[in-house]
Design a protein around this motif. Structure first.
Motif, PDB file in Angstrom:
ATOM      1  N   ARG A  63       0.827  -1.217   0.000  1.00  0.00           N
ATOM      2  CA  ARG A  63       0.000   0.000   0.000  1.00  0.00           C
ATOM      3  C   ARG A  63       0.857   1.261   0.000  1.00  0.00           C
ATOM      4  O   ARG A  63       1.825   1.396   0.744  1.00  0.00           O
ATOM      5  CB  ARG A  63      -0.973   0.016   1.183  1.00  0.00           C
ATOM      6  N   GLY A  64       0.504   2.176  -0.907  1.00  0.00           N
ATOM      7  CA  GLY A  64       1.212   3.445  -1.020  1.00  0.00           C
ATOM      8  C   GLY A  64       2.436   3.413  -1.904  1.00  0.00           C
ATOM      9  O   GLY A  64       3.034   4.456  -2.167  1.00  0.00           O
ATOM     10  N   ILE A  65       2.811   2.221  -2.384  1.00  0.00           N
ATOM     11  CA  ILE A  65       3.995   2.067  -3.229  1.00  0.00           C
ATOM     12  C   ILE A  65       3.568   1.828  -4.675  1.00  0.00           C
ATOM     13  O   ILE A  65       2.708   0.994  -4.952  1.00  0.00           O
ATOM     14  CB  ILE A  65       4.880   0.909  -2.730  1.00  0.00           C
ATOM     15  N   ASN A  66       4.168   2.574  -5.592  1.00  0.00           N
ATOM     16  CA  ASN A  66       3.975   2.441  -7.032  1.00  0.00           C
ATOM     17  C   ASN A  66       2.497   2.453  -7.404  1.00  0.00           C
ATOM     18  O   ASN A  66       1.832   3.477  -7.288  1.00  0.00           O
ATOM     19  CB  ASN A  66       4.706   1.195  -7.539  1.00  0.00           C
ATOM     20  N   ARG A  67       1.928   1.299  -7.782  1.00  0.00           N
ATOM     21  CA  ARG A  67       0.571   1.275  -8.315  1.00  0.00           C
ATOM     22  C   ARG A  67      -0.513   1.039  -7.261  1.00  0.00           C
ATOM     23  O   ARG A  67      -1.698   1.035  -7.595  1.00  0.00           O
ATOM     24  CB  ARG A  67       0.489   0.196  -9.404  1.00  0.00           C
ATOM     25  N   SER A  68      -0.143   0.841  -6.013  1.00  0.00           N
ATOM     26  CA  SER A  68      -1.123   0.653  -4.931  1.00  0.00           C
ATOM     27  C   SER A  68      -1.380   1.998  -4.263  1.00  0.00           C
ATOM     28  O   SER A  68      -0.573   2.479  -3.459  1.00  0.00           O
ATOM     29  CB  SER A  68      -0.618  -0.368  -3.907  1.00  0.00           C
TER      30      SER A  68
END
Length: 277
Positions: A63-68
């Protein structure tokens, strides 16, 4: 370490409280989950492709990284939140219970998953979890972590990474650090990096596992250490975890990112481990 690596697997997403998670599924067979933090799904793509020959392989961006994407970009990323995300993903693909292979912060996520949702896991491979609270010099390491986070948030990116590698006992020449983290960089990677320093690093490294609960969990827990990681911080934390669990650590090819650097031999070693060797 961070990476935004292209991946040929079909993009899928799942709505969870506070976020929309990007995930990918390959192959067919028993479920293996490959997870990092802050590493995204792309970092695991070569390993996932190899394992997909005889497994269903789930990878995801934390969560919160790249595509999430997050509803609240300022939300901290804790092992408990990431474990809940993994639990929902495992239930969503409906192929568990799973083998969960976590590396670095992803190993912390995997251990939190085992504590909170043990029925969804039958084997955990915790590869080099940075659990500094298990070490006698935890107070010094906390001070160092607070200093390097403050350095980063104060704008000295290269300086923060130099402090990070020094604390991790990873030898990286200063010119290499400056080349890697100075000058023009990919905007997405920088955004993920900033999130890691500001909202993920402390909650992950300060997390204290309930080792008595892990010892009594109805699953197998393997503590992995890279063969080239001797003397590094994550070598120490992994050995401390194995001692707390009453087990011996298991050697894997390469160092902290051996699954990225040597996916074929890493996959071969992982298969042997999963077969009980």
């Amino acid at each position: 370490m961070l990476t935004n690596t292209p991946d040929a697997a079909p993009a899928r997403s799942l709505e969870v409280p506070g976020a929309r998670l990007h995930y990918e599924v390959r192959g067919r067979g028993p479920l293996v989950v490959l997870v990092g933090a802050p590493m995204d799904a792309g970092a695991f793509a070569p390993l996932a492709d190899l394992l997909a020959a005889d497994h269903t392989v789930l990878t995801t961006d934390p969560r919160g990284i790249n595509r999430s994407r997050l509803d609240d970009p300022e939300q901290d990323s804790t092992p408990q939140l990431r474990a809940a995300d993994l639990s929902r993903l495992i239930a969503h693909v409906d192929a568990g219970p799973a083998v969960v292979v976590g590396s670095s912060g992803g190993a912390v996520t995997a251990l939190a998953l085992t504590q909170q949702y043990p029925e969804q896991v039958h084997t955990v491979v915790a590869h080099e979890p940075p659990l500094i609270e298990l070490l006698e010099d935890r107070a010094r390491l906390r001070v160092g972590t607070e200093q390097l986070v403050a350095t980063y948030l104060g704008g000295d990116v290269v300086g923060a990474w130099k402090q990070f590698f020094a604390q991790a006992d990873i030898a990286v020449p200063e010119p290499v650090v400056e080349q890697m983290f100075g000058g023009e960089r990919d905007a997405g990677q920088v955004a993920d990096e900033r999130r890691w320093f500001a909202h993920e690093m402390r909650a992950t490294t300060y997390w204290s596992p309930d080792t008595s609960r892990l010892r009594s969990a109805p699953c197998r827990i393997v503590v992995g250490i890279g063969e080239d990681s001797s003397g590094q911080l994550c070598d120490r934390t992994s050995r401390a975890l194995a001692q707390e669990l009453g087990t011996e650590p298991t050697a894997f090819p390469g160092g902290h990112t051996g699954f990225v650097d040597f996916p074929k031999v890493f996959a071969s070693r992982l298969r042997t481990v999963l077969q009980g060797g």
